[in-house]
Design a protein around this motif. Structure first.
Motif, mmCIF file in Angstrom:
data_model
loop_
_atom_site.group_PDB
_atom_site.id
_atom_site.type_symbol
_atom_site.label_atom_id
_atom_site.label_comp_id
_atom_site.label_asym_id
_atom_site.label_seq_id
_atom_site.Cartn_x
_atom_site.Cartn_y
_atom_site.Cartn_z
ATOM 1 N N ARG A 185 150.742 12.126 8.376
ATOM 2 C CA ARG A 185 152.004 12.615 8.670
ATOM 3 C C ARG A 185 152.895 12.548 7.464
ATOM 4 N N LEU A 186 154.020 13.311 7.901
ATOM 5 C CA LEU A 186 155.123 13.479 6.661
ATOM 6 C C LEU A 186 156.254 12.682 7.261
ATOM 7 N N VAL A 187 156.976 12.319 6.169
ATOM 8 C CA VAL A 187 158.426 11.551 6.630
ATOM 9 C C VAL A 187 159.658 12.118 5.673
ATOM 10 N N GLU A 188 160.518 12.544 6.442
ATOM 11 C CA GLU A 188 161.752 12.884 5.764
ATOM 12 C C GLU A 188 162.915 12.004 5.520
ATOM 13 N N SER A 189 163.686 11.981 4.745
ATOM 14 C CA SER A 189 164.888 11.342 4.589
ATOM 15 C C SER A 189 165.750 12.032 4.000
ATOM 16 N N GLY A 190 167.009 11.553 3.753
ATOM 17 C CA GLY A 190 168.070 12.082 3.080
ATOM 18 C C GLY A 190 169.269 12.861 4.120
ATOM 19 N N GLY A 191 169.023 12.930 5.270
ATOM 20 C CA GLY A 191 169.907 13.701 6.182
ATOM 21 C C GLY A 191 171.176 12.922 6.339
ATOM 22 N N GLY A 192 172.268 13.379 6.923
ATOM 23 C CA GLY A 192 173.615 12.513 7.017
ATOM 24 C C GLY A 192 174.527 13.593 7.408
ATOM 25 N N LEU A 193 175.723 13.084 7.434
ATOM 26 C CA LEU A 193 177.083 13.887 7.600
ATOM 27 C C LEU A 193 177.791 14.274 6.206
ATOM 28 N N VAL A 194 177.998 15.357 6.175
ATOM 29 C CA VAL A 194 178.745 15.935 4.963
ATOM 30 C C VAL A 194 179.945 16.953 5.369
ATOM 31 N N GLN A 195 180.829 16.970 4.404
ATOM 32 C CA GLN A 195 181.971 17.943 4.884
ATOM 33 C C GLN A 195 181.353 19.563 4.374
ATOM 34 N N ALA A 196 181.861 20.438 4.696
ATOM 35 C CA ALA A 196 181.647 21.731 4.263
ATOM 36 C C ALA A 196 181.941 21.939 2.883
ATOM 37 N N GLY A 197 181.105 22.394 2.145
ATOM 38 C CA GLY A 197 181.137 22.715 0.647
ATOM 39 C C GLY A 197 180.413 21.685 -0.190
ATOM 40 N N GLY A 198 179.937 20.477 0.521
ATOM 41 C CA GLY A 198 179.277 19.284 -0.054
ATOM 42 C C GLY A 198 177.711 19.737 -0.188
ATOM 43 N N SER A 199 177.111 18.511 -0.554
ATOM 44 C CA SER A 199 175.561 18.633 -1.034
ATOM 45 C C SER A 199 174.893 17.544 -0.222
ATOM 46 N N LEU A 200 173.591 17.840 -0.033
ATOM 47 C CA LEU A 200 172.629 16.855 0.244
ATOM 48 C C LEU A 200 171.253 17.062 -0.240
ATOM 49 N N ARG A 201 170.314 16.080 -0.515
ATOM 50 C CA ARG A 201 169.199 16.228 -0.977
ATOM 51 C C ARG A 201 167.973 15.569 -0.072
ATOM 52 N N LEU A 202 167.428 16.203 0.560
ATOM 53 C CA LEU A 202 166.438 16.050 1.469
ATOM 54 C C LEU A 202 164.933 15.699 0.858
ATOM 55 N N SER A 203 164.357 14.577 1.165
ATOM 56 C CA SER A 203 163.083 14.261 0.535
ATOM 57 C C SER A 203 162.110 14.180 1.782
ATOM 58 N N CYS A 204 160.872 14.552 1.394
ATOM 59 C CA CYS A 204 159.881 14.321 2.235
ATOM 60 C C CYS A 204 158.430 13.685 1.674
ATOM 61 N N ALA A 205 158.188 12.493 2.186
ATOM 62 C CA ALA A 205 156.962 11.844 1.639
ATOM 63 C C ALA A 205 155.781 11.969 2.482
ATOM 64 N N ALA A 206 154.686 11.672 2.049
ATOM 65 C CA ALA A 206 153.377 11.728 2.791
ATOM 66 C C ALA A 206 152.772 10.380 2.618
#
Length: 128
Positions: A3-24
């Motif tokens: 299985r894989l596990v994602e993290s890093g999602g959330g609420l952000v304003q337009a123009g902003g940034s996020l970094r998603l991570s995926c672990a195994a």
């Protein structure tokens, strides 16, 4: 566990940034191509980006090209999706996936691979 596990999602304003991570946590996928997909409400799941097992090849959907960057750290068994200049239309559940077999990269590119291992998804919401 495969299985894989994602993290890093959330609420952000337009123009902003996020970094998603995926672990195994239960398995090493260092020799497998990896990808990110997303699914918005009422829409089909779509390809976002993919990276080959060694990181030498990558591919992006036209809608995210120039804004998103996929990367991987095989020593940590991790894959990342850096998302910059986010737009409201990027709002979706983002899924990490690993190819069905090691050392495979489709002649059609990352979107041509068969992905057999998936995470549960992480929600990204971009407010306009």
């Amino acid at each position: 566990q495969d299985r894989l596990v994602e993290s890093g999602g959330g609420l952000v304003q337009a123009g902003g940034s996020l970094r998603l991570s995926c672990a195994a946590p239960g398995r090493t996928f260092s020799n497998y191509a990896k990808a990110w997909f997303r699914q918005a409400p009422g829409k089909e799941r779509e390809f976002v980006a993919a990276i080959s097992w060694g990181g030498g090849s990558s591919e992006y959907a036209d809608s995210v090209k120039g804004r998103f960057t996929i990367s991987r750290d095989n020593g940590k068994n991790m894959v990342y999706l850096q998302m910059n200049n986010l737009k409201a239309e990027d709002t979706a559940v983002y899924y990490c996936a690993a190819a069905s077999r090691p050392l495979v990269w489709s002649p059609l590119g990352g979107r041509g691979n068969v992905y057999a291992y998936w995470g549960q998804g992480t929600q990204v919401t971009v407010s306009s």
